[in-house]
Design an enzyme around this catalytic site. Structure first.
Site, PDB file in Angstrom:
ATOM      1  N   ASP A  72       0.629  -0.861  -0.087  1.00 52.73           N
ATOM      2  CA  ASP A  72      -0.419  -0.140   0.240  1.00 52.73           C
ATOM      3  C   ASP A  72       0.840   1.315  -0.345  1.00 52.73           C
ATOM      4  O   ASP A  72       2.017   0.816  -0.172  1.00 52.73           O
ATOM      5  CB  ASP A  72      -0.881  -0.390   1.387  1.00 52.73           C
ATOM      6  CG  ASP A  72      -0.360   0.618   2.653  1.00 52.73           C
ATOM      7  OD1 ASP A  72       0.800  -0.512   2.789  1.00 52.73           O
ATOM      8  OD2 ASP A  72      -1.027   1.159   3.156  1.00 52.73           O
ATOM      9  N   GLU A 167      -0.100  -1.236   5.518  1.00 48.79           N
ATOM     10  CA  GLU A 167       1.332  -1.199   6.692  1.00 48.79           C
ATOM     11  C   GLU A 167       0.566   0.789   7.104  1.00 48.79           C
ATOM     12  O   GLU A 167       1.585   0.937   7.589  1.00 48.79           O
ATOM     13  CB  GLU A 167       2.448  -1.094   5.969  1.00 48.79           C
ATOM     14  CG  GLU A 167       3.186  -0.915   7.237  1.00 48.79           C
ATOM     15  CD  GLU A 167       4.107   0.300   6.779  1.00 48.79           C
ATOM     16  OE1 GLU A 167       5.213   0.621   8.000  1.00 48.79           O
ATOM     17  OE2 GLU A 167       4.033   1.442   6.146  1.00 48.79           O
TER      18      GLU A 167
END
Length: 402
Positions: A72, A167
């Site tokens: 991400d 994350e």
């Protein structure tokens, strides 16, 4: 270059997992590419995690190590329509990005960039972030996996690959299946400058102050209305102006940082992040915040407020100190790649900080990603190549020392 063009931005306001389904678009591609390499067990689970194994090719009993990166990108800048640009043999000056003439990566403001003169630099085009955080790490793990698969003469133990979602919103390893991962030691590929090796990070808590005021019609509010919004504003204003904030601290200094404020006259909320390298100092910061809240509240009889603390992550050093070989082996691999290891501390957290407390001691290794979460983000291809070499050498070091 392929990976950064896939929009994988996570959403800090979402309660789903992963917080955005589009993160799986990259994860599905990674599984396909891993299988194309010959890694048969590559899989994507329902939570958006990619697991894969490079099988051992040695008769030695070698600890299973894991390399991990997150797919991400941050919500701080758009990740939609990323157009990566390679600036060949960078000349050491400012880099103007073509899609927005106001976005210039200044060599003066980014001295590390200036030190990369002669390298090939990847940037975005000026309207988005690049996504090198952490697709540089993803690409490096993929490149190293391909190298190890195609060079069986390099002896190594079993290597697990883990790609995580979310994350950037602090939930990256929330649903990792540690039994399935089945690794003994790990490394996140999510660091910055060439040679950096990070084995400690902030300990972190979240804090939420909820304020209950008293609403009244503003035309007849005298001696009745108590505004939760104004109380919230005074609490934030009560924080120190020259210390204890991200903008006034560096090195090992901690801080209290308001990150979100919302509400109405009747009810308002302030979200904070609280950080320090010493876990014991978090309580002192939280007590300080509570005193500010109570002092402001004393001036508003009839209003109420509460402070809720949520543990987020802890300093990985507390775990890694018991496993010195994990960091030592990484330092040796960096040296073999022809780079001087730079022991550093992270003024933030990584998946590795939480993995360390989940039973997988896991320091952080450089990727080359710089100017994170912004349109100024960049990465040196040569730094990335050194990161790939470090992964390969690290696999060898573990085999040799077992």
């Amino acid at each position: 270059m392929r990976y950064v063009q896939i929009d994988t931005q996570s959403d800090p306001m979402s309660n789903s997992f992963p917080t955005t389904e589009k993160q799986k678009d990259l994860s599905r591609l990674l599984v396909k590419e891993l299988k194309d390499m010959g890694i048969k067990d590559a899989e994507l689970d329902e939570h958006g995690y990619v697991y894969a194994t490079i099988p051992a090719n040695t008769d030695k009993k070698v600890p299973v190590i894991c390399f991990c990166s997150h797919v991400d990108t941050s919500s701080d800048s758009s990740g939609t329509g990323v157009k990566p640009i390679v600036h060949r043999q960078y000349d050491g000056g400012d880099i103007a990005l073509p899609d927005d003439e106001t976005v210039v990566i200044s060599a003066k403001e980014h001295p590390y960039l200036a030190s990369k003169k002669g390298d090939d630099i990847i940037t975005a085009s000026g309207t988005t972030l690049l996504g090198a955080d952490d697709k540089a790490g993803v690409a490096e793990i993929m490149d190293a996996a391909n190298f190890l698969i195609t060079h069986p003469e390099i002896k190594h133990g079993a290597i697990r690959i883990l790609f995580t979602p979310d994350e950037e919103v602090g939930r990256g390893v929330e649903k990792v299946n540690m039994k399935k991962l089945a690794a003994q030691f790990g490394y996140t590929m999510d660091g910055g400058e060439l040679g950096s090796l990070e084995d400690e990070n902030f300990s972190a808590d979240g804090a939420k102050i909820t304020i209950h005021g008293i609403s009244a019609h503003p035309g007849a509010a005298k001696d009745k209305l108590i505004s939760a919004i104004k109380i919230a504003g005074e609490i934030v204003d009560g924080l120190p102006k020259d210390s204890l904030s991200p903008e006034t601290t560096e090195d090992r200094d901690g801080f209290i940082h308001p990150v979100r404020i919302s509400g109405t006259v009747e009810k308002a909320e302030i979200d904070f992040i609280i950080r320090d390298f010493e876990t014991s100092s978090l309580e002192a910061h939280e007590t300080y915040l509570r005193r500010i809240m109570e002092k402001v509240l004393d001036r508003y009889r009839g209003a109420k407020a509460s402070l809720k603390i949520t543990e987020q992550y802890r300093n990985m050093k507390e775990v890694l100190v018991d496993y010195p070989q994990v960091t030592a082996n990484a330092a040796e691999a960096i040296r073999r790649a022809g780079v001087q290891p730079l022991k550093m501390s992270i003024r933030g957290g990584t998946d590795g900080s939480r993995l360390s407390f989940m039973g997988l001691p896991c320091p952080n290794i450089f990727t080359g990603e710089m100017a994170l979460h912004s349109k100024h983000e960049y990465v040196s291809i040569q730094d990335m190549q050194k990161a790939v070499q470090t992964i390969v050498y690290l696999a060898q070091v573990w085999e040799e020392r077992s």
